[in-house]
Scaffold this active site. Sequence first.
Site, mmCIF file in Angstrom:
data_model
loop_
_atom_site.group_PDB
_atom_site.id
_atom_site.type_symbol
_atom_site.label_atom_id
_atom_site.label_comp_id
_atom_site.label_asym_id
_atom_site.label_seq_id
_atom_site.Cartn_x
_atom_site.Cartn_y
_atom_site.Cartn_z
ATOM 1 C CG MET A 135 1.970 0.948 -6.683
ATOM 2 S SD MET A 135 2.330 2.235 -5.859
ATOM 3 C CE MET A 135 2.678 1.684 -4.435
ATOM 4 N N PRO A 136 3.153 -1.843 -9.519
ATOM 5 C CG PRO A 136 4.575 -3.130 -10.998
ATOM 6 C CD PRO A 136 4.481 -2.398 -9.517
ATOM 7 C CG HIS A 137 -2.884 -4.679 -11.662
ATOM 8 N ND1 HIS A 137 -3.105 -6.033 -10.826
ATOM 9 C CD2 HIS A 137 -3.544 -5.174 -12.720
ATOM 10 C CE1 HIS A 137 -3.936 -6.712 -11.341
ATOM 11 N NE2 HIS A 137 -4.298 -6.284 -12.781
ATOM 12 C CB SER A 148 8.214 -3.018 -8.286
ATOM 13 O OG SER A 148 8.185 -1.991 -9.304
ATOM 14 C CB SER A 160 -1.535 -6.944 -7.721
ATOM 15 O OG SER A 160 -1.618 -5.892 -8.789
#
Length: 77
Positions: free
Chosen positions: A1-3, A35, A41
């Site tokens: 998260m986030p991807h 983030s 990722s």
Amino acid sequence: MPHIDIKCFPRELDEQQKAALAADITDVIIRHLNSKDSSISIALQQIQPESWQAIWDAEIAPQMEALIKKPGYSMNA
């Protein structure tokens, strides 16, 4: 998260270029979404041009209203 899931036509990217791409994208996500590096990722999937219609039909067209950057092309028949 986030991807982040990047799909594109095949490119000749070596491991160094992939790492640079991932680092640049990571920096943008950290800056704009606040983030942590460890929470991000990124996937890179290279799709053959003749298979792109399936990506359009399954992932792009149904989400057109949610896209924050819309494509400048259409694959509607």
